[in-house]
Design an enzyme around this catalytic site. Structure first.
Site, mmCIF file in Angstrom:
data_model
loop_
_atom_site.group_PDB
_atom_site.id
_atom_site.type_symbol
_atom_site.label_atom_id
_atom_site.label_comp_id
_atom_site.label_asym_id
_atom_site.label_seq_id
_atom_site.Cartn_x
_atom_site.Cartn_y
_atom_site.Cartn_z
ATOM 1 N N HIS A 170 -39.385 -42.412 26.523
ATOM 2 C CA HIS A 170 -40.177 -41.241 27.197
ATOM 3 C C HIS A 170 -41.429 -40.862 26.942
ATOM 4 O O HIS A 170 -41.957 -40.082 27.893
ATOM 5 C CB HIS A 170 -40.095 -40.834 25.404
ATOM 6 C CG HIS A 170 -40.920 -39.439 25.094
ATOM 7 N ND1 HIS A 170 -40.622 -38.056 25.867
ATOM 8 C CD2 HIS A 170 -41.403 -39.263 24.273
ATOM 9 C CE1 HIS A 170 -41.469 -37.366 25.359
ATOM 10 N NE2 HIS A 170 -42.289 -37.636 24.051
ATOM 11 N N GLU B 245 -41.654 -47.751 15.995
ATOM 12 C CA GLU B 245 -42.373 -46.120 14.806
ATOM 13 C C GLU B 245 -44.199 -46.579 15.336
ATOM 14 O O GLU B 245 -44.522 -45.843 14.526
ATOM 15 C CB GLU B 245 -41.818 -46.923 13.877
ATOM 16 C CG GLU B 245 -40.373 -46.581 13.869
ATOM 17 C CD GLU B 245 -39.524 -46.413 12.401
ATOM 18 O OE1 GLU B 245 -39.625 -46.639 11.596
ATOM 19 O OE2 GLU B 245 -37.656 -46.664 13.076
ATOM 20 N N ASP C 173 -66.550 -42.063 24.393
ATOM 21 C CA ASP C 173 -67.625 -43.435 23.952
ATOM 22 C C ASP C 173 -66.544 -44.063 23.634
ATOM 23 O O ASP C 173 -66.564 -45.132 23.552
ATOM 24 C CB ASP C 173 -69.082 -43.363 23.683
ATOM 25 C CG ASP C 173 -69.684 -41.989 24.944
ATOM 26 O OD1 ASP C 173 -69.487 -42.142 25.677
ATOM 27 O OD2 ASP C 173 -70.567 -41.409 24.373
ATOM 28 N N GLU D 245 -35.666 -53.593 16.248
ATOM 29 C CA GLU D 245 -36.348 -52.572 15.774
ATOM 30 C C GLU D 245 -36.817 -51.924 17.477
ATOM 31 O O GLU D 245 -37.113 -50.858 18.054
ATOM 32 C CB GLU D 245 -37.823 -52.421 15.476
ATOM 33 C CG GLU D 245 -38.356 -53.321 15.712
ATOM 34 C CD GLU D 245 -39.787 -53.429 14.521
ATOM 35 O OE1 GLU D 245 -40.719 -52.455 14.612
ATOM 36 O OE2 GLU D 245 -40.688 -54.586 14.129
ATOM 37 N N GLU E 39 -29.578 -45.221 17.552
ATOM 38 C CA GLU E 39 -30.502 -46.031 18.603
ATOM 39 C C GLU E 39 -30.600 -47.902 17.726
ATOM 40 O O GLU E 39 -30.331 -48.780 18.180
ATOM 41 C CB GLU E 39 -31.719 -46.144 17.308
ATOM 42 C CG GLU E 39 -33.345 -46.047 17.690
ATOM 43 C CD GLU E 39 -34.268 -45.644 16.307
ATOM 44 O OE1 GLU E 39 -35.324 -45.243 16.918
ATOM 45 O OE2 GLU E 39 -33.953 -45.893 15.062
HETATM 46 FE FE1 N7H Z 1 -43.568 -36.506 24.054
HETATM 47 N N1 N7H Z 1 -40.880 -39.475 20.292
HETATM 48 O O1 N7H Z 1 -40.946 -38.858 18.666
HETATM 49 O O2 N7H Z 1 -40.258 -39.955 21.218
HETATM 50 N N2 N7H Z 1 -44.048 -38.163 22.274
HETATM 51 N N3 N7H Z 1 -42.176 -35.728 22.052
HETATM 52 N N4 N7H Z 1 -43.311 -34.797 24.382
HETATM 53 N N5 N7H Z 1 -45.197 -36.888 24.826
HETATM 54 C C1 N7H Z 1 -44.839 -39.142 22.653
HETATM 55 O O3 N7H Z 1 -48.172 -41.191 22.813
HETATM 56 C C2 N7H Z 1 -41.493 -36.762 20.869
HETATM 57 C C3 N7H Z 1 -42.243 -33.396 23.638
HETATM 58 C C4 N7H Z 1 -45.206 -36.004 25.674
HETATM 59 O O4 N7H Z 1 -49.662 -40.332 27.270
HETATM 60 C C5 N7H Z 1 -44.624 -40.105 21.322
HETATM 61 O O5 N7H Z 1 -48.895 -40.145 21.572
HETATM 62 C C6 N7H Z 1 -40.486 -35.873 20.280
HETATM 63 C C7 N7H Z 1 -42.512 -32.811 24.725
HETATM 64 C C8 N7H Z 1 -46.028 -37.155 26.131
HETATM 65 O O6 N7H Z 1 -48.267 -42.194 27.194
HETATM 66 C C9 N7H Z 1 -43.636 -39.794 20.139
HETATM 67 C C10 N7H Z 1 -40.347 -34.768 20.729
HETATM 68 C C11 N7H Z 1 -43.069 -33.150 26.099
HETATM 69 C C12 N7H Z 1 -47.030 -37.864 25.709
HETATM 70 C C13 N7H Z 1 -42.944 -38.745 21.081
HETATM 71 C C14 N7H Z 1 -41.282 -34.583 22.016
HETATM 72 C C15 N7H Z 1 -43.403 -34.475 25.480
HETATM 73 C C16 N7H Z 1 -45.417 -38.172 24.230
HETATM 74 C C17 N7H Z 1 -45.848 -41.366 21.323
HETATM 75 C C18 N7H Z 1 -39.571 -33.894 20.177
HETATM 76 C C19 N7H Z 1 -43.216 -32.711 26.893
HETATM 77 C C20 N7H Z 1 -47.968 -38.717 25.985
HETATM 78 C C21 N7H Z 1 -46.890 -40.874 20.351
HETATM 79 C C22 N7H Z 1 -38.914 -33.338 19.120
HETATM 80 C C23 N7H Z 1 -42.596 -32.182 27.764
HETATM 81 C C24 N7H Z 1 -47.436 -40.426 26.498
HETATM 82 C C25 N7H Z 1 -48.143 -40.768 21.894
HETATM 83 C C26 N7H Z 1 -48.062 -41.024 27.367
HETATM 84 C C27 N7H Z 1 -45.556 -39.071 23.077
HETATM 85 C C28 N7H Z 1 -41.968 -37.974 20.958
HETATM 86 C C29 N7H Z 1 -41.223 -33.406 22.916
HETATM 87 C C30 N7H Z 1 -44.543 -34.748 26.058
HETATM 88 C C31 N7H Z 1 -43.400 -40.890 19.905
HETATM 89 C C32 N7H Z 1 -39.478 -36.238 18.743
HETATM 90 C C33 N7H Z 1 -41.554 -31.531 24.936
HETATM 91 C C34 N7H Z 1 -46.989 -36.204 27.683
#
Ligand code: N7H
Length: 461
Positions: free
Chosen positions: A327, A283, A204, A272, A257
């Site tokens: 990512h 960020e 909601d 950035e 980066e």
């Molecule tokens: Fe990720 N990062 O700093 O880049 N991740 N992630 N992740 N991640 C997300 O939108 C990060 C890892 C997903 O629905 C954000 O909530 C880092 C694994 C998924 O739009 C950031 C590591 C897996 C999403 C990072 C890491 C995923 C997501 C943005 C490891 C799956 C949501 C915050 C060190 C196998 C995507 C957010 C969506 C978001 C980072 C790991 C998956 C900042 C540094 C291992 C599904």
């Protein structure tokens, strides 16, 4: 009887009472505590009866049900009353075997095979941290904002477990924040924004804040829950649980980066955007597909977007705002209903010590190269169709969503480098340029678990 196709669970509806009492916390909603202790243990041979009694007692005394977690959330919202210690208990297939319970009724083949046998292009098991190279039976999660209470309780649990098991590893999670107080991961980006929403009040709120819905995060219970196969109790569900220790080379990442910005020739005020095109968000959390650098109010928590949105008449699908390899776009392309079935409830927390507080801007020498990272955790209905599919078929796959997209620059694994196309000019596909990007996340070990229902655990002995 609870139907797992339901969504928007109204926690005030007494029909859900038994269901919420039977379910472990942290699955439908993150526990939200800033400090965690993760105890990995393998039970000693010949102690089955004692182990069952311990698991049963620990559950009765400590394990936090979803209902109790939500009760505490309500008190916190209403009166600011801080939550108490949170505890969760997760078991591997090897643990069920040890307890003399068949693993055949578990529907997920990867759970039975374990992470060491997963086909994810992980580093060889021999290079994992020594603890994770061994067989693990259980992970006990303790979480608290109050560090003293957490320390005391973890010592009690470790002392008890020491008599029954080998303590294979202990990990310590601690949340880090930016100057706004938002939770970060170590590369400096706000994390944990995009989550499946199961509870009515959360859905909601999301809908009230986002009148024109571009992305609907509401999810059926079946995205995360399955029947607990080892109890006859009604409305008793569990969830498959992933744990991975992912080390982050922060200094290497931040230098790379900057190099991307240099290669693309981004002007200072646009610099950035390089990182934003790697991650898919700036960020502060603002999705790069929605903004060049002018951040909207509260855009840091924005999750109501897809990649088809038109800006200045240009369809975002062409990768000139958010690259296809970014990512968050690789791991959730937001294109079809099918994509939505892959989503996991992500419950990770950062680990490792930073000498310089993350609220302060830092130079490269102040950034760690090792010893810090993410304790990645997720709950899902299927390890094969959700976590493994995302890691293997999307993040590691050079050709997803189309040929030569490149691997995910954050978590992609395998022999290739990320080689994605970045727009020199925002929203202009004629400026797309291929830039190589190295790997800065290293998998140090992990395992697949099941989060059993509370009736199963309470009746084990
Ligand atoms: Fe990720 N990062 O700093 O880049 N991740 N992630 N992740 N991640 C997300 O939108 C990060 C890892 C997903 O629905 C954000 O909530 C880092 C694994 C998924 O739009 C950031 C590591 C897996 C999403 C990072 C890491 C995923 C997501 C943005 C490891 C799956 C949501 C915050 C060190 C196998 C995507 C957010 C969506 C978001 C980072 C790991 C998956 C900042 C540094 C291992 C599904």
């Amino acid at each position: 009887m609870i139907n797992l196709n339901q969504t928007a669970i109204d926690v005030r509806d007494l029909n859900f009472d038994k269901f919420l009492s039977n379910l472990q916390g942290n699955i439908l909603k993150g526990h939200g505590r800033d400090n965690t202790v993760h105890i990995f243990s393998r039970f000693k041979p010949g102690k089955i009866a004692e182990v069952k009694a311990w698991l049963q007692n620990f559950t009765k005394q400590n394990v936090t049900s979803c209902k109790e977690q939500l009760r505490q959330r309500e008190l916190f919202k209403r009166n600011g009353t801080p939550g108490s210690l949170f505890a969760g208990l997760y078991l591997t297939a090897k643990c069920y075997e040890y307890l003399g319970l068949p693993t055949a009724p578990f529907g997920d083949p990867s759970f039975k095979a374990g992470m060491k046998n997963a086909d994810l292009d992980d580093p060889p098991v021999a290079s994992w941290e020594p603890g994770y190279q061994q067989d693990v039976h259980a992970m006990i999660l303790l979480a608290d904002d109050d560090l003293t209470r957490l320390g005391k309780q973890s010592k009690i649990v470790l002392d008890e477990l020491d008599l029954l098991s080998e303590i294979i590893d202990v990990e310590y999670g601690s949340a880090i924040r930016n100057a706004n107080g938002d939770g970060l991961e170590h590369f400096g980006y706000v994390d944990g924004i995009s989550q499946p929403l199961f509870l009515k009040d959360e859905i909601d709120n999301f809908k009230a804040a986002n009148l024109a819905l571009r992305f609907d995060p509401s999810a059926q219970l079946s995205l995360a829950l399955v029947d607990d196969p080892h109890t006859g109790a009604e409305d008793a569900f569990g969830s498959y649980f992933v744990f991975r220790k992912l080390e982050q080379n922060v200094r290497g990442f931040k230098k790379a980066e900057e190099k991307v910005a240099e290669i693309l020739g981004l002007e200072e005020e646009d610099e950035e955007r390089a990182g934003a095109m790697i991650v898919g968000r700036f960020e502060d959390g603002t999705p790069v597909t929605l903004s060049k650098t002018d951040h909207m109010i509260a855009s840091g928590i924005m999750n109501n977007f897809d990649y088809k949105e038109k800006i200045e008449g240009v369809n975002g699908d062409n990768g000139s705002r958010c690259p296809f390899h970014a990512h968050i776009r690789k791991t959730n392309p937001r294109t079809s209903e099918g994509d939505k079935k892959r989503i996991m409830a992500r419950r990770g927390i950062t680990y490792g010590h930073r000498n310089v507080n993350t609220t302060i801007d830092q130079t490269f020498v102040q950034m760690p190269k090792e010893g810090v990272g993410l304790l990645f955790m997720s709950f899902q209905k299927s390890l094969v169709d959700q976590f493994e599919f995302i890691q293997k078929s999307w993040a590691n796959n050079v050709s997803f969503p189309s040929a030569n997209t490149g691997i995910d620059p954050i978590i992609g694994q395998g022999n290739t480098m990320s080689n994605g196309k970045y727009a020199k000019k925002y929203n202009d596909k004629t400026t797309l340029t291929t830039v190589p990007f190295d790997k800065f996340v290293t998998m140090k070990g992990g395992e697949y678990f099941f989060a059993p229902s509370i009736p199963f655990l309470k009746n084990l002995a």
